[in-house]
Write an enzyme that holds these catalytic residues in place. Structure first.
Site, short mmCIF file in Angstrom:
data_model
loop_
_atom_site.label_atom_id
_atom_site.label_comp_id
_atom_site.label_asym_id
_atom_site.label_seq_id
_atom_site.Cartn_x
_atom_site.Cartn_y
_atom_site.Cartn_z
N ASP A 1 0.85 -1.18 0.00
CA ASP A 1 0.00 0.00 0.00
C ASP A 1 0.89 1.23 0.00
OD1 ASP A 1 -1.71 2.11 0.52
OD2 ASP A 1 -2.68 1.19 2.26
N PHE A 2 0.88 1.99 -1.11
CA PHE A 2 1.80 3.13 -1.18
C PHE A 2 1.44 4.28 -0.25
CE2 PHE A 2 -0.31 3.89 -5.59
CZ PHE A 2 -1.40 4.56 -5.04
N HIS B 1 -1.92 11.81 -10.54
CA HIS B 1 -3.11 12.54 -11.00
C HIS B 1 -4.40 11.91 -10.50
CE1 HIS B 1 -4.07 10.30 -15.08
NE2 HIS B 1 -3.99 9.47 -14.06
#
Length: 361
Positions: free
Chosen positions: A248-249, A267
């Protein structure tokens, strides 16, 4: 230089400039064409889902044959295909047989320029459902999924396996082309290790590693995506130089990379969550490491060019679908600064994305 024809077209349309290919249309007809754009979008989705382009790969065929092959109502299929013929996706000959144009060829599966999965994604049910809530997004500033109480669009329980597959393949289709452009434009030779954060099925990393035989890589994404990336890496013969890691970043990313690359990841998120991802990259990278975001840079002014249309359309789709945004150079500089980076340069590519480079401050 202004010609008399240019002047007469501006007078006829009542504007200083008009989109390419539409200058001969009276303004009401042009507006009608814009308002009914979803006709073409949905027709493309149906034809892509039915696999019509692959049925036409060997030459023209009659709608009755195609209907039999797809289990559809022949007269209705004919009407939809004629709509797409009017849009330049198909051609119809004097006998009523249909064939593919160069645009239609891109609806085929397994060809170098295939964009079928992209059509299935962007003309599909989920994005169309989200865009129905555009007014909600404009009034509240929130993405459409928040109306249903969802907090993360990528963990939405209503996403079907078909939608997941379309998303993965659409991103891979586009990324394969971007990878060639990025690898040929940006110099990766100073690095020994590269981490692709949010790397999906690994298409970007695979393209970069093929062009840089001394480079080693890590593809990092959610566990399910990482498993799919692992299979693609092995299939590409790069398992000795590349691994796929799940996680999980928003919590952490793999440590020790010389450079961290994120293509069309930032984005997707608002500034606070984007900064959180970038700070994790900052903590994980080596002191002299570099941050490389691969995205379009929002132009300072919107005109009628294809580049402006792409930037603005993608930006509003981020508003609706993810809560993120396209960012200008000024906005990227601010984002980098908030995460502890200094933006050093922006390297454009032929793929209409740029490599936005940063270093640790």
């Amino acid at each position: 230089m202004t010609t008399s024809q240019d002047a007469s077209q501006r007078k006829a349309t009542g504007s200083k400039a008009v989109p390419a290919g539409t200058s001969s249309l009276p303004p009401p007809l042009l507006l009608y064409q814009l308002a009914t754009g979803h006709y073409i979008s949905r027709a493309l989705f149906v034809i892509a889902k039915l696999g019509i382009a692959d049925l036409l790969k060997d030459g023209s065929r009659n709608h009755n044959e195609l209907a039999q092959s797809t289990g559809t109502h022949a007269p209705s299929l004919n009407r939809v295909m004629r709509l797409l013929a009017s849009a330049g996706v198909l051609t119809e000959d004097e006998s009523g047989n249909f064939s593919l144009t160069p645009v239609g060829e891109c609806l085929r599966m397994g060809v170098p320029e295939s964009s079928r999965a992209m059509v299935m994604l962007f003309a599909g049910d989920r994005i169309n459902e989200s865009w129905k809530d555009l007014e909600y997004c404009v009034r509240t500033g929130e993405p459409a999924y928040r109306r249903r109480g969802v907090t993360d669009p990528f963990l939405d329980l209503l996403r079907t396996p078909e939608e997941e597959a379309s998303f993965d393949e659409a991103m891979a289709e586009f990324t394969r082309r971007v990878a060639v452009a990025v690898a040929s434009t940006y110099d990766f030779t100073p690095f020994t290790s590269l981490v692709d954060v949010g790397g999906g099925k690994g298409a970007l990393m695979i393209g970069i590693l093929r062009a840089n035989p001394a480079l080693h890589g890590i593809v990092f994404d959610q566990p399910a995506a990482a498993e799919r990336a692992k299979a693609q890496i092995a299939q590409s013969g790069l398992a000795a130089r590349c691994q796929a890691v799940g996680g999980d970043f928003f919590k952490e990313v793999p440590a020790g990379g010389d450079a961290y690359i994120l293509k069309h990841v930032i984005h997707d998120w608002d500034d606070d969550r984007a900064v959180a991802i970038l700070r994790n990259c900052h903590r994980a990278m080596r002191p002299q490491g570099k941050l490389l975001i691969v995205e379009g840079v929002y132009p300072p002014r919107i005109d009628h060019s294809p580049e402006s249309w792409g930037a603005a359309a993608n930006d509003v789709n981020m508003l609706v679908s993810t809560g993120g945004r396209q960012r200008s150079e000024v906005e990227f500089r601010s984002l980098y600064g908030a995460a502890g980076f200094k933006l050093t340069r922006i390297v454009p590519t032929v793929a209409r994305v740029s490599v936005i480079e940063g270093v640790c401050m």
